[in-house]
Enzyme design. Sequence first.
Site, mmCIF file in Angstrom:
data_model
loop_
_atom_site.group_PDB
_atom_site.id
_atom_site.type_symbol
_atom_site.label_atom_id
_atom_site.label_comp_id
_atom_site.label_asym_id
_atom_site.label_seq_id
_atom_site.Cartn_x
_atom_site.Cartn_y
_atom_site.Cartn_z
ATOM 1 N N HIS B 58 0.809 -1.219 0.000
ATOM 2 C CA HIS B 58 0.000 0.000 0.000
ATOM 3 C C HIS B 58 0.845 1.272 0.000
ATOM 4 C CE1 HIS B 58 -3.298 -2.659 0.901
ATOM 5 N NE2 HIS B 58 -2.770 -3.019 2.054
ATOM 6 N N HIS B 220 -7.841 -4.402 -0.604
ATOM 7 C CA HIS B 220 -7.286 -5.736 -0.833
ATOM 8 C C HIS B 220 -8.205 -6.519 -1.762
ATOM 9 C CE1 HIS B 220 -6.255 -4.425 3.286
ATOM 10 N NE2 HIS B 220 -5.042 -4.698 2.873
#
Lengths: 218, 333
Positions: B58, B220
């Site tokens: 991320h 995700h």
Amino acid sequence: MTQEYDSADLSMIFAKVCERLIDAAPHLNELDAQLGDGDLGTTLRAVATALQGELCNMPLPISDFMEKISQIIAGVSGSSFSAIMMAGVNRVAAETNGQNTLLSTQISDLIRLAMESMMGAGGANLGDKTVLDGLNGIADAIDRETDHTKLASAADEALSRIMKDFKSKPCKIGRARLAGDRSIGLDDPGMTALKHMIEAINGSHDSGSDFTGGVDAH
Amino acid sequence: MKKIINDPKNYVDESLEGLVLAYPSEFECIGANKRVVVRPDSKASGKVGLATGGGFGHLPLFAGYVGEGLLDSCAVGDVFAGPSANDVTEAIEAADFGSGVLSIIGNYGGDRMVFNMVKDALESKGVRNQLVIVADDVASAPPLEHSKRRGVAGLTFAFKIAGAAAERGRTLDDVAAITERAMNNCRSIGVALSSCTIPQAGKPTFEIDDESIEMGMGIHGEQGVWRGGLKSADDLADEMLDRVLEDNPIASGERIALLCNSLGATPIDELFIFYRRLAQRLSSAGVDIALPMIGHYTTSMEMAGITVSVMTLDDELESLMREPAACPFWRNL
């Protein structure tokens, strides 16, 4: 009749469990990928591999033995399943303080206490279609079984029955809850992991119709 | 799988190594697994420490926001998988400068459980520490179940607000309360256009055909609110803004921070096309975008898509956001 398990007995049991979890990793990943992020097998393989390396060297009393398992999990994984396992194992450690052997008659109570801590850590309830439903069925089955040589088979049978019951129900917690009705017809990955562990102890092989990993290799 | 990597196994560690080589005075990896990112030669002393942790994949989210005026430490997990309890323990200990530590994490089951467990264990060892859990994604649960929402790009605001408050010498309770207040004011939503691949899995996390998008998808690949055909930037901006405002209405005259974030593959060009519509809509509603932020703040590797985060401001929150920070991934406002 009551059976006592010492550190060597427990290490032997965990050795079988570890070996099975390593073999079952692809199956568990695949199952988990249908509802979650697909890493349950990888997580458990990492824990099992780390634990294998320590099994010849496990401490007593039982509480220390369990604490060591918790530390091994703490070192290798941060998944929710690992955290829930740690909560359960920590509770067993706390409840077996000073004991150099584990009594077969204690196991069902320890499972229930562990479940209490696991529910506290994860927020799941019975009926949510998680590993807790499997553990609950095992605790009940062990309670009814007076012959300690049949504990593993009683647990295995109970778990098969429970997984069959839950297969047609939806998951109610975690990311799988978002899948809603898509989770109907699928085995819960956590319960399936538990099934692999129990089968390893019982010496059986039938977790999930599509499981083939590892069976032929032995 | 088409990625610029060496071995999927080393994705996280080699990326962290490169990060430290690129910015040796800003980042250092410590701990038994070298998975705890800290500020080297941190001059912090006496201030409240700030820790975080989460899965990798991320960046700049989590580890990238370690820096002066932001975080003190970050426990790094594997791609999309949370850090181990031991690494979290080391991260919190590394952020302890004597005035307690606040951990700020996204609302994900594993992270929440691990951080809670470590918090209690450290507390009993005398390390004062608290935990703020960010749950800003309106698409992941209805308002009545807001505690089930996932944490997404709003984390960036939380880190900045807490970091500035800690630098100002506020107490642990204060820093936690200010951060909670900021997050009560914050809502986010995302849209995904394409999937991403966890290197060790080797195949896409989810399948989505070339013509489809998924509204509300998580960082995700968690399921969103609908999947359907591609829409124009203006239509997407309208729907996403509506969903955010429906959850947290903003009155005319209010000031906001607005984060328009690329999930990875979406170019900044498109962010501006999207932002253009948001700015028009908000301006006609009399809302003042005091702090626009456009760029890569919270990503999902090569996923294409955008997230929008809106945080309503009061004077204190705005001044904390504007406080300069020294970090390669933070552009001062």
